[in-house]
Design a protein around this motif. Structure first.
Motif, PDB file in Angstrom:
ATOM      1  N   ALA A  82       0.863  -1.180   0.000  1.00 41.46           N
ATOM      2  CA  ALA A  82       0.000   0.000   0.000  1.00 41.46           C
ATOM      3  C   ALA A  82       0.899   1.229   0.000  1.00 41.46           C
ATOM      4  O   ALA A  82       1.802   1.332   0.833  1.00 41.46           O
ATOM      5  N   MET A  83       0.650   2.142  -0.911  1.00 40.49           N
ATOM      6  CA  MET A  83       1.557   3.280  -1.085  1.00 40.49           C
ATOM      7  C   MET A  83       1.192   4.472  -0.218  1.00 40.49           C
ATOM      8  O   MET A  83       2.015   5.372  -0.041  1.00 40.49           O
ATOM      9  N   THR A  86      -7.762  -5.584   2.228  1.00 42.55           N
ATOM     10  CA  THR A  86      -7.277  -5.924   0.895  1.00 42.55           C
ATOM     11  C   THR A  86      -7.487  -4.774  -0.087  1.00 42.55           C
ATOM     12  O   THR A  86      -6.656  -4.545  -0.962  1.00 42.55           O
ATOM     13  N   TYR A  87      -8.602  -4.028   0.076  1.00 41.89           N
ATOM     14  CA  TYR A  87      -8.907  -2.958  -0.875  1.00 41.89           C
ATOM     15  C   TYR A  87      -7.914  -1.809  -0.783  1.00 41.89           C
ATOM     16  O   TYR A  87      -7.830  -0.978  -1.683  1.00 41.89           O
ATOM     17  N   ARG A  88      -7.149  -1.767   0.291  1.00 38.81           N
ATOM     18  CA  ARG A  88      -6.182  -0.680   0.453  1.00 38.81           C
ATOM     19  C   ARG A  88      -4.883  -0.923  -0.304  1.00 38.81           C
ATOM     20  O   ARG A  88      -4.088  -0.035  -0.476  1.00 38.81           O
ATOM     21  N   MET A  89      -4.669  -2.172  -0.709  1.00 34.63           N
ATOM     22  CA  MET A  89      -3.399  -2.520  -1.346  1.00 34.63           C
ATOM     23  C   MET A  89      -3.372  -2.048  -2.804  1.00 34.63           C
ATOM     24  O   MET A  89      -4.337  -2.222  -3.541  1.00 34.63           O
ATOM     25  N   ASP A  90      -2.247  -1.461  -3.183  1.00 33.10           N
ATOM     26  CA  ASP A  90      -2.084  -0.954  -4.535  1.00 33.10           C
ATOM     27  C   ASP A  90      -1.427  -1.962  -5.474  1.00 33.10           C
ATOM     28  O   ASP A  90      -1.643  -1.919  -6.691  1.00 33.10           O
ATOM     29  N   TYR A  91      -0.617  -2.817  -4.923  1.00 37.20           N
ATOM     30  CA  TYR A  91       0.095  -3.803  -5.740  1.00 37.20           C
ATOM     31  C   TYR A  91       0.028  -5.166  -5.059  1.00 37.20           C
ATOM     32  O   TYR A  91       0.082  -5.250  -3.825  1.00 37.20           O
ATOM     33  N   TRP A  92      -0.035  -6.186  -5.897  1.00 35.33           N
ATOM     34  CA  TRP A  92      -0.104  -7.565  -5.412  1.00 35.33           C
ATOM     35  C   TRP A  92       0.885  -8.436  -6.172  1.00 35.33           C
ATOM     36  O   TRP A  92       1.102  -8.239  -7.373  1.00 35.33           O
ATOM     37  N   GLY A  93       1.438  -9.403  -5.471  1.00 37.51           N
ATOM     38  CA  GLY A  93       2.163 -10.464  -6.138  1.00 37.51           C
ATOM     39  C   GLY A  93       1.203 -11.542  -6.597  1.00 37.51           C
ATOM     40  O   GLY A  93       0.004 -11.474  -6.317  1.00 37.51           O
ATOM     41  N   LYS A  94       1.746 -12.547  -7.271  1.00 34.33           N
ATOM     42  CA  LYS A  94       0.898 -13.628  -7.792  1.00 34.33           C
ATOM     43  C   LYS A  94       0.703 -14.742  -6.784  1.00 34.33           C
ATOM     44  O   LYS A  94      -0.127 -15.632  -6.998  1.00 34.33           O
ATOM     45  N   GLY A  95       1.461 -14.723  -5.719  1.00 33.75           N
ATOM     46  CA  GLY A  95       1.272 -15.688  -4.656  1.00 33.75           C
ATOM     47  C   GLY A  95       2.238 -16.850  -4.714  1.00 33.75           C
ATOM     48  O   GLY A  95       2.784 -17.192  -5.767  1.00 33.75           O
ATOM     49  N   THR A  96       2.428 -17.463  -3.554  1.00 33.94           N
ATOM     50  CA  THR A  96       3.235 -18.672  -3.440  1.00 33.94           C
ATOM     51  C   THR A  96       2.476 -19.666  -2.567  1.00 33.94           C
ATOM     52  O   THR A  96       1.910 -19.297  -1.543  1.00 33.94           O
TER      53      THR A  96
END
Length: 124
Positions: A99-100, A108-118
């Motif tokens: 989140a920037m 979750t809605y606050r996050m600006d960028y996501w990885g693809k997961g592991t």
């Protein structure tokens, strides 16, 4: 554009440990907070842990306190999640997010960028 890439997931027996990493790349990276979320099959994505980029303040889901530890290495643009005493119910896809801007660190809605997961799988 910021890219987040998670690594370190795998199969582990109950009681074991894993350390996840999330490496950020792209433009100058200076988020407000870095988070880990997880999502098990058929369930909503849930907050795991968060750490502010500058001060290193941390937050944890209540159910995970004492077993999981979040940390960061600003020089490497990397955040980590140390997971100990793993249980089968910890099995999930673990996502890194950033989140920037100042605000809630658990939504979750606050996050600006996501990885693809592991994927983390804990066997009983």
């Amino acid at each position: 554009q910021v890219q987040l890439v998670e690594s370190g997931g795998g199969l582990v027996q109950a009681g074991g440990s894993l350390r996840l990493s999330c490496a950020a790349s792209g433009r100058t990276f200076s988020p407000y907070v870095m988070d880990w979320f997880r999502q098990a099959p058929g369930k909503d994505r849930e907050f795991v842990a968060a750490i502010t980029w500058s001060g290193g303040s941390t937050w944890y889901a209540d159910s995970l306190k004492g077993r999981f530890t979040i940390s960061r290495d600003n020089a490497k643009n990397t955040v980590y999640l140390q997971m100990n005493s793993l249980k089968p119910e910890d099995s999930a896809v673990y996502f890194c997010a950033a989140a920037m801007r100042l605000g809630s660190v658990v939504a979750t809605y606050r996050m600006d960028y996501w990885g693809k997961g592991t994927l983390v799988t804990v066997s009983s």
